[in-house]
Design a protein around this motif. Structure first.
Motif, PDB file in Angstrom:
ATOM      1  N   SER A   1       4.287 -11.511   2.662  1.00 62.11           N
ATOM      2  CA  SER A   1       3.633 -12.692   2.101  1.00 62.11           C
ATOM      3  C   SER A   1       2.121 -12.676   2.364  1.00 62.11           C
ATOM      4  N   LYS A   2       1.630 -11.736   3.156  1.00 62.76           N
ATOM      5  CA  LYS A   2       0.191 -11.663   3.469  1.00 62.76           C
ATOM      6  C   LYS A   2      -0.533 -10.900   2.363  1.00 62.76           C
ATOM      7  N   LEU A   3      -1.348 -11.623   1.613  1.00 61.93           N
ATOM      8  CA  LEU A   3      -2.074 -11.058   0.480  1.00 61.93           C
ATOM      9  C   LEU A   3      -3.261 -10.223   0.955  1.00 61.93           C
ATOM     10  N   ILE A   4      -3.361  -8.982   0.453  1.00 65.80           N
ATOM     11  CA  ILE A   4      -4.487  -8.124   0.836  1.00 65.80           C
ATOM     12  C   ILE A   4      -5.264  -7.611  -0.379  1.00 65.80           C
ATOM     13  N   GLY A   5      -4.752  -7.826  -1.570  1.00 68.37           N
ATOM     14  CA  GLY A   5      -5.437  -7.362  -2.773  1.00 68.37           C
ATOM     15  C   GLY A   5      -4.630  -7.698  -4.010  1.00 68.37           C
ATOM     16  N   VAL A   6      -5.156  -7.301  -5.155  1.00 68.71           N
ATOM     17  CA  VAL A   6      -4.443  -7.458  -6.424  1.00 68.71           C
ATOM     18  C   VAL A   6      -4.728  -6.239  -7.294  1.00 68.71           C
ATOM     19  N   VAL A   7      -3.814  -5.963  -8.203  1.00 69.79           N
ATOM     20  CA  VAL A   7      -4.012  -4.917  -9.199  1.00 69.79           C
ATOM     21  C   VAL A   7      -3.739  -5.535 -10.562  1.00 69.79           C
ATOM     22  N   THR A   8      -4.683  -5.344 -11.477  1.00 65.34           N
ATOM     23  CA  THR A   8      -4.497  -5.805 -12.850  1.00 65.34           C
ATOM     24  C   THR A   8      -4.255  -4.592 -13.738  1.00 65.34           C
ATOM     25  N   ASP A   9      -3.772  -4.867 -14.941  1.00 64.81           N
ATOM     26  CA  ASP A   9      -3.591  -3.773 -15.888  1.00 64.81           C
ATOM     27  C   ASP A   9      -4.930  -3.089 -16.158  1.00 64.81           C
TER      28      ASP A   9
ATOM     29  N   LEU B   1       0.817  -1.211   0.000  1.00 65.45           N
ATOM     30  CA  LEU B   1       0.000   0.000   0.000  1.00 65.45           C
ATOM     31  C   LEU B   1       0.854   1.265   0.000  1.00 65.45           C
ATOM     32  N   GLN B   2       2.136   1.129   0.257  1.00 67.20           N
ATOM     33  CA  GLN B   2       3.037   2.278   0.243  1.00 67.20           C
ATOM     34  C   GLN B   2       3.459   2.649  -1.182  1.00 67.20           C
ATOM     35  N   ASP B   3       3.179   1.777  -2.150  1.00 71.99           N
ATOM     36  CA  ASP B   3       3.529   2.052  -3.544  1.00 71.99           C
ATOM     37  C   ASP B   3       2.420   2.870  -4.202  1.00 71.99           C
ATOM     38  N   ASN B   4       2.728   3.414  -5.381  1.00 67.30           N
ATOM     39  CA  ASN B   4       1.723   4.175  -6.109  1.00 67.30           C
ATOM     40  C   ASN B   4       1.453   3.533  -7.468  1.00 67.30           C
ATOM     41  N   ILE B   5       0.457   4.056  -8.182  1.00 63.59           N
ATOM     42  CA  ILE B   5       0.055   3.396  -9.420  1.00 63.59           C
ATOM     43  C   ILE B   5       1.114   3.531 -10.521  1.00 63.59           C
ATOM     44  N   TYR B   6       1.905   4.584 -10.492  1.00 62.11           N
ATOM     45  CA  TYR B   6       3.000   4.708 -11.457  1.00 62.11           C
ATOM     46  C   TYR B   6       3.993   3.555 -11.258  1.00 62.11           C
TER      47      TYR B   6
ATOM     48  N   SER C   1       0.901   9.401  -8.718  1.00 64.74           N
ATOM     49  CA  SER C   1       1.255   9.296  -7.301  1.00 64.74           C
ATOM     50  C   SER C   1       0.113   8.737  -6.463  1.00 64.74           C
ATOM     51  N   CYS C   2      -1.000   8.441  -7.099  1.00 64.36           N
ATOM     52  CA  CYS C   2      -2.172   7.885  -6.416  1.00 64.36           C
ATOM     53  C   CYS C   2      -1.804   6.554  -5.753  1.00 64.36           C
ATOM     54  N   SER C   3      -2.370   6.301  -4.601  1.00 64.31           N
ATOM     55  CA  SER C   3      -2.079   5.084  -3.839  1.00 64.31           C
ATOM     56  C   SER C   3      -2.597   3.818  -4.519  1.00 64.31           C
ATOM     57  N   VAL C   4      -1.883   2.738  -4.313  1.00 63.08           N
ATOM     58  CA  VAL C   4      -2.303   1.413  -4.774  1.00 63.08           C
ATOM     59  C   VAL C   4      -3.724   1.119  -4.317  1.00 63.08           C
ATOM     60  N   GLN C   5      -4.058   1.523  -3.113  1.00 61.99           N
ATOM     61  CA  GLN C   5      -5.362   1.225  -2.528  1.00 61.99           C
ATOM     62  C   GLN C   5      -6.518   1.785  -3.369  1.00 61.99           C
TER      63      GLN C   5
ATOM     64  N   MET D   1      -6.766  -1.029  -6.377  1.00 60.16           N
ATOM     65  CA  MET D   1      -6.681  -2.481  -6.165  1.00 60.16           C
ATOM     66  C   MET D   1      -8.048  -3.119  -5.930  1.00 60.16           C
ATOM     67  N   SER D   2      -8.120  -4.392  -6.277  1.00 64.91           N
ATOM     68  CA  SER D   2      -9.302  -5.207  -5.997  1.00 64.91           C
ATOM     69  C   SER D   2      -9.056  -5.922  -4.676  1.00 64.91           C
ATOM     70  N   GLU D   3     -10.014  -5.790  -3.758  1.00 62.91           N
ATOM     71  CA  GLU D   3      -9.850  -6.396  -2.444  1.00 62.91           C
ATOM     72  C   GLU D   3     -10.666  -7.666  -2.262  1.00 62.91           C
ATOM     73  N   SER D   4     -11.702  -7.849  -3.056  1.00 65.69           N
ATOM     74  CA  SER D   4     -12.489  -9.080  -2.936  1.00 65.69           C
ATOM     75  C   SER D   4     -11.771 -10.147  -3.760  1.00 65.69           C
ATOM     76  N   LEU D   5     -11.044 -10.979  -3.059  1.00 70.29           N
ATOM     77  CA  LEU D   5     -10.142 -11.928  -3.711  1.00 70.29           C
ATOM     78  C   LEU D   5     -10.719 -13.332  -3.802  1.00 70.29           C
ATOM     79  N   ILE D   6     -10.434 -13.955  -4.897  1.00 68.49           N
ATOM     80  CA  ILE D   6     -10.733 -15.362  -5.088  1.00 68.49           C
ATOM     81  C   ILE D   6      -9.373 -16.031  -5.173  1.00 68.49           C
ATOM     82  N   THR D   7      -9.145 -17.007  -4.310  1.00 68.94           N
ATOM     83  CA  THR D   7      -7.837 -17.650  -4.242  1.00 68.94           C
ATOM     84  C   THR D   7      -8.000 -19.169  -4.294  1.00 68.94           C
ATOM     85  N   ILE D   8      -6.867 -19.841  -4.358  1.00 71.10           N
ATOM     86  CA  ILE D   8      -6.855 -21.299  -4.348  1.00 71.10           C
ATOM     87  C   ILE D   8      -5.669 -21.764  -3.508  1.00 71.10           C
ATOM     88  N   SER D   9      -5.770 -22.964  -2.978  1.00 71.00           N
ATOM     89  CA  SER D   9      -4.703 -23.561  -2.184  1.00 71.00           C
ATOM     90  C   SER D   9      -3.714 -24.272  -3.110  1.00 71.00           C
TER      91      SER D   9
END
Length: 145
Positions: A45-53, A17-22, A68-72, A75-83
């Motif tokens: 290693s703790k996943l909290i979201g994803v950003v796609t192109d 979350l400290q990174d920006n969209i650039y 300079s806008c924040s990643v937050q 980002m998409s926060e409703s995640l679908i994951t797999i083991s």
């Protein structure tokens, strides 16, 4: 079909979350990727979201967000994951059901990799599951002329 852990990519490029969209756009360009997991700064290693192109375009640049806008903000926060121990066929089914091309692989909320349609097609002798998933993902997103 093989387990997800045998097909997934483990060398994931991540942001916090400290990174920006650039910085995300540069990371995507440098590594020729369109998907970046967002992890906690303290526990990388703790996943909290994803950003796609697509997230960058729709929620970032199309809404005139500065670089300079924040990643937050994008980002998409409703995640679908797999083991990692689940079957790759299950990954294909999840991708088809949710119309996604990339799936974060988590083990007890820890990001351990990403599996893509490409990974699935390479891991299958027929590519059938990846083909079915791609067909179902693409069917609702056809462009009309």
């Amino acid at each position: 079909m093989k387990p997800v852990k045998e097909l997934m990519t483990t060398d994931c490029k991540t942001v916090t979350l400290q990174d920006n969209i650039y910085e995300i756009a540069v990371l995507m360009a440098q590594h020729d990727i369109g998907f970046v997991p967002v992890v906690e700064a303290e526990d990388r290693s703790k996943l909290i979201g994803v950003v796609t192109d697509r997230d960058l375009v729709i929620r970032g640049y199309a809404e005139k967000q500065p670089g300079s806008c924040s990643v937050q903000n994008v980002m998409s926060e409703s995640l679908i994951t797999i083991s990692p121990d689940q079957d790759a066929e299950e990954a294909a089914d999840i991708m088809a059901q949710h119309q996604i091309r990339r799936l974060p692989v988590v083990d007890y909320d820890k990001l351990v990799g990403v599996i893509t349609l490409g990974d699935l097609s390479l891991g299958s002798t027929t590519g059938h599951d990846a083909g079915v998933a791609l067909s179902e993902i693409s069917e609702d997103h056809q462009v009309l002329h």
